[in-house]
Design an enzyme around this catalytic site. Structure first.
Site, PDB file in Angstrom:
ATOM      1  N   ASN A   1       0.840  -1.201   0.000  1.00 39.10           N
ATOM      2  CA  ASN A   1       0.000   0.000   0.000  1.00 39.10           C
ATOM      3  C   ASN A   1       0.874   1.250   0.000  1.00 39.10           C
ATOM      4  O   ASN A   1       1.797   1.369   0.808  1.00 39.10           O
ATOM      5  CB  ASN A   1      -0.898   0.033   1.243  1.00 39.10           C
ATOM      6  CG  ASN A   1      -1.500  -1.314   1.557  1.00 39.10           C
ATOM      7  OD1 ASN A   1      -2.243  -1.870   0.762  1.00 39.10           O
ATOM      8  ND2 ASN A   1      -1.163  -1.862   2.711  1.00 39.10           N
TER       9      ASN A   1
ATOM     10  N   GLU B   1       8.741  -4.701  -1.015  1.00 39.37           N
ATOM     11  CA  GLU B   1       7.577  -3.815  -0.881  1.00 39.37           C
ATOM     12  C   GLU B   1       7.931  -2.370  -1.247  1.00 39.37           C
ATOM     13  O   GLU B   1       7.117  -1.655  -1.827  1.00 39.37           O
ATOM     14  CB  GLU B   1       7.011  -3.881   0.537  1.00 39.37           C
ATOM     15  CG  GLU B   1       6.558  -5.258   0.985  1.00 39.37           C
ATOM     16  CD  GLU B   1       5.652  -5.975  -0.009  1.00 39.37           C
ATOM     17  OE1 GLU B   1       4.827  -5.300  -0.667  1.00 39.37           O
ATOM     18  OE2 GLU B   1       5.764  -7.201  -0.138  1.00 39.37           O
TER      19      GLU B   1
END
Length: 883
Positions: A292, A325
């Site tokens: 995210n 990530e």
């Protein structure tokens, strides 16, 4: 992973006809999402206001919802209400809510849609969900957290839940004043509001408007949280964790994140565009982590690291996950695939980037050596099955998307990028990546866009070469025939693990980069781009294809050449990657019938003087693959294979020892640990006795008795050679430890106990409520190491199937993982028939790929054993490993 559909080719070779997409009559530009979680009844109240552009005259709006109760909807345009009570209908299969109204929104006009709704703060680790943790006082704490990828934003609020429909987002979270609220952006303001749920005054935290982004990257967190912060990067970087976790264990990930963000800014040539970067440890999390934008969520064990209780391998895993990530913040978040068939653009690149950056940050870890036995083998293993899929895989529906988060999208995707970066040169490759990111920032792309940028940077026709690798299933085996006169004849064929490739499955001709290693160095210039061709080598005394195994193929040599390469390895003519890759190829070729298994066992026997961890890792892995295929065969042969492994590793294990000190390097720690575990679990009595002694002291309270690097092996040996007492000790350790890494070790080892009563107790844990759903696969790990456990696993699955489906819904990813675990260790025809019969009358939507791949894996073992059963039995006897 997905089913194959007949596709219509349109628009530059992209298949859109079969996709289930929303109507395009309105386009979302901005969302204001307001959510208030209710921790008493596990629901949340929400409002979303969506600013829309009408691309045609519109009397209806369709958008995604899932498990949301829509209470009201209002549509306005130009300051006028278009409808305050549209007709609301729902298509459950498509997960689409449609609002119909009488007055049209005119083409070219702007409109606003406001929807009030209630959702479920579910326990399925999808959408806006609840996560539980144990507080320091022993009571249970609750967090409201989110996981949107791939298609669960629609569980959180009504939205246009497709990656190409990027919009800006403003988020408001309403919560008790003592709770922390987090989202992708920084806070713009906080006000007091009256809760609609309890008439209590709460705070409403509003976050600044986000850049253009896809719905699957949105994130919300509400709960009690602690944090640590660093200002070592241009914007604040924090690590958050709930109470009960030692927040200082986030220090390694915090510092690594700050350095990695600065490094990626330099490498990608674009500043990180958000005002902060948060990373948070979530106690219930289905994946390893989720990228995210500005708020990365992790499993606790993949973010928090206590170096006193975790070994070197865990540290490397945490570094890899964090860097993976953070690579997504550019590759995936800033530039996003236009549809899920381009998932590999996200995952393949982030995987490659995490290894690339890890190698720069920790050169002493030698991660590119590990890559050959890790990502490359994972990719080749899955892709050798008939039921694999292309890297660019046609995806039609939501329930198919979860299945392609697999070794093809991640590992094969990254291997293709590693191959092209070797072909173009790393600097040229990264220049192409920079051009790609700059050109498509805040937009959506297809695979061809990446190839175009790489072609522009390199002047080479990249797409012609690479689309063969991304659009087709499988990879080739290159057979080497020596013709004399310094000439070799090479032939490529589709490689299948089952060894039964049909002519119609063998039509693709791959551009195979030969990477020819000779005494003069490596020649990267030659390519096999036809079915067969001849090539000159400077000297037939020594040559090897696929130098460092950057190419995505297996190489089949004659037994004589393989023996010569074994000798070359001893003389130091082969790199670590070459040695490990050669062993991997030989093992895979035996599985499929290109070579005899006895030939591979002889090759491995010749590597007893090997000095490198990565090569030993592959040697042990290849013996283990024979053992797992032979696990239901004659006990004398199984015992013989175990004796062979013991014979191979014991001397080296004793030479290195199992004492660890500050002086041990990162790799040496893992090397010692691997040899200790392998020798002990294959019956080295001195190591078993030592492990049992360590176990006894450790469980009596002496935590220094077992080093974290060998904790799993010590537990496994104690359970394998012990009984109820040892089992109770490990189970109690699981129950009392507060460290996720320690608890995971205990769970993974419990299944080593073979006593039927203990097997039952291990299986009972799965639904006991004591093991979190995210960890439900862990107690099964040890059970797969012995025949009794494999049979018990399958039996348990058949008896608990309905409950399993309820607990792990097929549309989410974990059921497919569990089906693989419960079935893929079988090796017999009658076991295959049993599995096929059980699933014959059941819907396999959501896990059909996993099941097909399990069945293929069983078939490959059946054909391997049929071919080489006598060969292995004879070899074991001749080499005096059995009587």
């Amino acid at each position: 992973m997905c089913r194959t559909h007949a596709q219509a080719e349109v628009g530059g070779g992209v298949n859109v006809a079969a996709r289930e997409l929303l109507p395009t009559n309105v386009i979302p530009r901005h969302y204001h999402v307001t959510l208030e979680p209710n921790f008493s009844n596990f629901t949340f109240d929400g409002t979303v206001v969506i600013d829309l552009d009408a691309s045609e005259d519109s009397k209806s709006i369709s958008l995604h919802t899932l498990e949301l109760d829509v209470h009201s909807a209002t549509i306005s345009s130009g300051g006028q209400t278009v409808s305050s009570s549209p007709k609301i209908s729902y298509n459950e299969t498509a997960q689409v809510t449609t609002l119909d109204f009488d007055n049209a929104i005119s083409k070219g006009n702007k409109a606003q849609l406001e929807i009030n709704f209630t959702g479920q703060l579910n326990d399925k680790m999808a959408g806006f969900y609840r996560s539980t943790y144990k507080k320091e006082d022993g009571t249970q704490g609750l967090l409201a957290v989110s996981q949107m990828e791939p298609t669960d934003a629609r569980r959180s609020f009504p939205c246009f839940d497709e990656p190409s429909l990027k919009a800006e987002f403003t988020v408001t979270l309403i919560a008790d004043k003592n709770l922390t609220c987090l989202s992708n952006m920084d806070v713009s303001g906080e006000t007091e509001v009256q809760s609609t749920q309890t008439n209590v005054t709460k705070k409403a935290v509003t976050f600044n408007k986000s850049p253009l982004m896809s719905t699957y990257l949105l994130a919300f967190v509400v709960g009690e949280l602690n944090y640590i912060e660093t200002n070592e990067f241009r914007v604040p970087v924090r690590v958050y964790a709930p109470p009960g976790q030692n927040i200082e264990h986030g220090r390694f990930s915090l510092n690594l994140a700050a350095k990695t963000l600065a490094f990626y800014e330099k490498v990608f040539g674009i500043e990180f565009p958000l005002p902060k970067m948060d990373q948070i440890a979530i106690p219930d999390f289905a994946q390893g982590a989720m990228e995210n934008w500005g708020l990365v969520t992790y499993r606790v064990v993949d973010l928090l690291l206590d170096e006193k209780v975790s070994g070197a391998a865990t540290k490397e895993r945490v570094a890899e996950v964090v860097q993976h990530e953070l690579a997504h913040q550019w590759f995936g978040n800033l530039v996003t695939m236009d549809w899920w068939d381009g998932l590999w653009l996200n995952e393949g690149f982030a995987t490659w980037a995490s290894w690339y950056s890890c190698n720069i940050f920790y050169p002493e870890w030698k991660v590119w050596e590990t890559y050959v036995v890790d990502n490359l083998q994972r990719a080749l293993s899955l892709d050798s099955l008939r039921s694999s899929h292309p890297i660019e895989v046609p995806v039609k529906r939501a329930d198919e998307i979860n299945q392609i988060f697999d070794a093809i999208s991640y590992s094969k995707g990254s291997c293709v990028l590693r191959m092209i970066s070797t072909y173009l040169g790393e600097d040229t490759f990264l220049e192409g990546v920079r051009r790609y990111l700059k050109k498509h920032a805040y937009g959506n792309t297809q695979t061809g866009d990446l190839w175009a940028s790489l072609a522009e940077a390199s002047g080479k026709s990249v797409e012609d070469v690479m689309q063969v690798w991304t659009k087709n299933i499988g990879f080739p085996v290159v057979t080497v025939e020596e013709k004399g006169d310094n000439t070799i004849k090479l032939k490529q064929n589709r490689f299948l693990r089952t060894g039964d490739t049909k002519p119609e499955e063998d039509k693709v001709i791959y551009p195979v980069f030969l990477g020819l290693r000779t005494k003069d160095g490596v020649d990267e210039s030659q390519t096999l781009n036809k079915r067969e061709d001849t090539f000159k080598v400077p000297d037939t005394d020594f040559f090897k294809l696929n130098a460092n195994h950057t190419g995505l193929y297996r190489t089949s040599y004659t037994p004589e050449r393989l023996a010569k390469l074994g000798e070359a390895a001893k003389k130091g003519l082969l790199s670590v990657e070459d040695r490990a890759g050669m062993i991997a190829d030989a093992g895979a070729l035996a599985t499929s019938g290109y070579q005899k298994t006895s030939g591979v066992l002889n090759l491995l026997k010749g590597f007893s003087a090997e000095t490198e961890f990565v090569v030993w890792n592959e040697i042990i892995g290849r013996v283990a693959s024979v053992q797992s295929a032979w696990i239901f065969e004659d006990k004398a042969v199984r015992d013989g294979l175990e004796a062979f492994l013991r014979d191979l590793v014991s001397a080296k294990a004793h030479q290195l020892g199992w004492e660890f000190s500050e002086k041990d390097g990162h790799i040496e720690q893992q090397f010692k640990a691997m040899l200790f575990g392998s020798a002990g679990l294959s019956g080295d009595q001195k190591i078993i006795d030592s492990a049992r002694e360590m176990f006894k002291k450790y469980m009596a309270g002496d935590k220094s008795a077992v080093h974290p690097n060998i904790r799993g092996s010590v537990f496994s040996m104690a359970l394998k050679h012990g009984g109820k007492e040892e089992y109770d000790a490990v189970l109690n350790f699981y129950r009392t430890s507060t460290n996720s890494d320690e608890r995971n070790t205990a769970l993974r080892c419990l299944g080593r106990a073979k006593d039927p009563e203990l097997i039952k107790r291990t299986l009972d844990l799965l639904f006991s409520g004591e093991v979190k759903d995210q960890d439900i696969y862990m107690p099964t790990t040890g059970l797969r190491s012995h025949p009794e456990g494999i049979e018990a696993l399958y039996q348990w699955m058949t008896e608990n199937w309905d409950e399993l489906v309820k607990k792990l819904p097929p549309a989410l990813s974990m059921l497919g993982t569990m089906v693989t675990i419960f079935t893929s260790s079988f090796t017999k025809k009658e076991q295959l028939a049993k599995v096929e019969k059980f699933f014959g009358d059941k819907s396999t939507n959501g896990f059909d790929q996993s099941l097909a791949q399990s069945l293929d894996a069983i078939r490959s073992k059946i054909s391997w054993i049929e071919r080489d059963q006598e060969d292995v039995a004879a070899w074991v006897k001749e080499n005096k490993y059995s009587s």
